[in-house]
Design an enzyme around this catalytic site. Sequence first.
Site, PDB file in Angstrom:
ATOM      1  N   HIS A  18       0.953  -1.267   0.029  1.00 13.91           N
ATOM      2  CA  HIS A  18      -0.051  -0.141  -0.163  1.00 13.91           C
ATOM      3  C   HIS A  18       0.710   1.235   0.103  1.00 13.91           C
ATOM      4  O   HIS A  18       0.591   2.296  -0.703  1.00 13.91           O
ATOM      5  CB  HIS A  18      -1.017  -0.005   1.290  1.00 13.91           C
ATOM      6  CG  HIS A  18      -1.950  -1.117   1.411  1.00 13.91           C
ATOM      7  ND1 HIS A  18      -2.182  -1.772   2.510  1.00 13.91           N
ATOM      8  CD2 HIS A  18      -2.579  -1.461   0.508  1.00 13.91           C
ATOM      9  CE1 HIS A  18      -3.122  -2.598   2.169  1.00 13.91           C
ATOM     10  NE2 HIS A  18      -3.416  -2.578   0.886  1.00 13.91           N
ATOM     11  N   LYS A  42     -16.731  -6.815   4.949  1.00 16.09           N
ATOM     12  CA  LYS A  42     -15.490  -7.231   5.696  1.00 16.09           C
ATOM     13  C   LYS A  42     -15.635  -6.882   7.239  1.00 16.09           C
ATOM     14  O   LYS A  42     -15.662  -5.782   7.744  1.00 16.09           O
ATOM     15  CB  LYS A  42     -14.159  -6.637   4.997  1.00 16.09           C
ATOM     16  CG  LYS A  42     -13.823  -7.195   3.563  1.00 16.09           C
ATOM     17  CD  LYS A  42     -12.366  -6.705   3.150  1.00 16.09           C
ATOM     18  CE  LYS A  42     -12.112  -7.124   1.580  1.00 16.09           C
ATOM     19  NZ  LYS A  42     -10.895  -6.466   1.248  1.00 16.09           N
ATOM     20  N   ARG A  91      -2.098  -6.339  -8.368  1.00 14.16           N
ATOM     21  CA  ARG A  91      -1.078  -7.357  -8.078  1.00 14.16           C
ATOM     22  C   ARG A  91      -1.227  -8.407  -9.214  1.00 14.16           C
ATOM     23  O   ARG A  91      -0.318  -8.732  -9.581  1.00 14.16           O
ATOM     24  CB  ARG A  91      -1.356  -7.925  -6.632  1.00 14.16           C
ATOM     25  CG  ARG A  91      -0.903  -6.972  -5.621  1.00 14.16           C
ATOM     26  CD  ARG A  91      -1.627  -7.395  -4.394  1.00 14.16           C
ATOM     27  NE  ARG A  91      -2.907  -7.252  -4.402  1.00 14.16           N
ATOM     28  CZ  ARG A  91      -3.764  -7.461  -3.193  1.00 14.16           C
ATOM     29  NH1 ARG A  91      -3.150  -7.811  -2.151  1.00 14.16           N
ATOM     30  NH2 ARG A  91      -4.878  -7.643  -3.387  1.00 14.16           N
ATOM     31  N   SER A 129      -3.053  -7.963   3.081  1.00 10.37           N
ATOM     32  CA  SER A 129      -3.349  -7.906   4.200  1.00 10.37           C
ATOM     33  C   SER A 129      -4.028  -9.074   4.909  1.00 10.37           C
ATOM     34  O   SER A 129      -3.712  -9.328   6.425  1.00 10.37           O
ATOM     35  CB  SER A 129      -4.531  -6.741   4.702  1.00 10.37           C
ATOM     36  OG  SER A 129      -3.874  -5.452   4.185  1.00 10.37           O
TER      37      SER A 129
HETATM   38  P1  ADP Z   1      -9.782  -3.666  -0.421  1.00 16.40           P
HETATM   39  O1  ADP Z   1     -10.665  -3.851   0.763  1.00 16.40           O
HETATM   40  O2  ADP Z   1     -10.442  -2.497  -1.422  1.00 16.40           O
HETATM   41  O3  ADP Z   1      -9.188  -4.694  -1.347  1.00 16.40           O
HETATM   42  P2  ADP Z   1      -7.119  -3.415   0.419  1.00 16.40           P
HETATM   43  O4  ADP Z   1      -6.948  -2.545   1.781  1.00 16.40           O
HETATM   44  O5  ADP Z   1      -7.088  -4.832   0.553  1.00 16.40           O
HETATM   45  O6  ADP Z   1      -8.640  -2.979   0.123  1.00 16.40           O
HETATM   46  O7  ADP Z   1      -6.247  -2.924  -0.891  1.00 16.40           O
HETATM   47  C1  ADP Z   1      -6.436  -1.437  -1.084  1.00 16.40           C
HETATM   48  C2  ADP Z   1      -5.792  -1.294  -2.405  1.00 16.40           C
HETATM   49  O8  ADP Z   1      -4.342  -1.626  -2.428  1.00 16.40           O
HETATM   50  C3  ADP Z   1      -6.323  -2.269  -3.587  1.00 16.40           C
HETATM   51  O9  ADP Z   1      -6.488  -1.586  -4.816  1.00 16.40           O
HETATM   52  C4  ADP Z   1      -5.213  -3.329  -3.706  1.00 16.40           C
HETATM   53  O10 ADP Z   1      -5.281  -3.726  -4.917  1.00 16.40           O
HETATM   54  C5  ADP Z   1      -3.987  -2.527  -3.200  1.00 16.40           C
HETATM   55  N1  ADP Z   1      -2.954  -3.382  -2.710  1.00 16.40           N
HETATM   56  C6  ADP Z   1      -3.107  -4.152  -1.734  1.00 16.40           C
HETATM   57  N2  ADP Z   1      -2.039  -4.921  -1.520  1.00 16.40           N
HETATM   58  C7  ADP Z   1      -1.195  -4.545  -2.362  1.00 16.40           C
HETATM   59  C8  ADP Z   1       0.460  -4.614  -2.709  1.00 16.40           C
HETATM   60  N3  ADP Z   1       0.796  -5.933  -1.933  1.00 16.40           N
HETATM   61  N4  ADP Z   1       0.963  -4.086  -3.418  1.00 16.40           N
HETATM   62  C9  ADP Z   1       0.427  -2.878  -4.372  1.00 16.40           C
HETATM   63  N5  ADP Z   1      -1.012  -2.786  -4.042  1.00 16.40           N
HETATM   64  C10 ADP Z   1      -1.929  -3.444  -3.222  1.00 16.40           C
END
Ligand code: ADP
Length: 157
Positions: A18, A42, A91, A129
């Site tokens: 992130h 979630k 990803r 996450s």
């Molecule tokens: P959501 O609940 O919307 O999926 P996340 O917190 O999992 O929220 O992810 C938010 C954003 O960050 C999404 O666009 C996701 O693709 C991106 N993201 C999550 N993990 C990574 C990572 N390891 N590298 C780059 N982007 C990521």
Amino acid sequence: MEKIAVFPGSFDPFTLGHESIVRRGLQIFDKIIVAIGTNTDKADYFPLETRLGWIRKVFAGEPRIEVASYNSLTVDFCKKAGARFLLRGLRTAADFEYERAIAQVNHAMEKDLEVVFLLTLPEHTFINSTLVREVIKYGGDASKFVPAAIDLKEAEK
Ligand code: ADP
């Protein structure tokens, strides 16, 4: 006109992946609002206030980053915040299919909102996450997957 983007997510917790998307996004946008959406199905693992505090700590001293939470449609939050861009990370092919659907629905609701995707750096592709939470649940050390400013033990369950 100032280019403002919202980077929405659950950030439960905020990871190195992130952080990298946000820092790279700063090269494109004048301001980025990292926004935790609370209207999803979630269930939270870390409390909202803890997650907000962590993200603020990561970007302390970076005036072009704001951290917020919202409890509405993402498009409505963007409108209120004066943001014409949504920033998301990609990803995998699975991310792409999921993101395409959300982006197209959002675009159908709000024509002036553009979604900008950044491809994850190779070294962050496996970080997510869910994995971080699993490592923590089973007593592992997940600190290498999150920014150094985040002390996961602060919120130990
Ligand atoms: P959501 O609940 O919307 O999926 P996340 O917190 O999992 O929220 O992810 C938010 C954003 O960050 C999404 O666009 C996701 O693709 C991106 N993201 C999550 N993990 C990574 C990572 N390891 N590298 C780059 N982007 C990521």
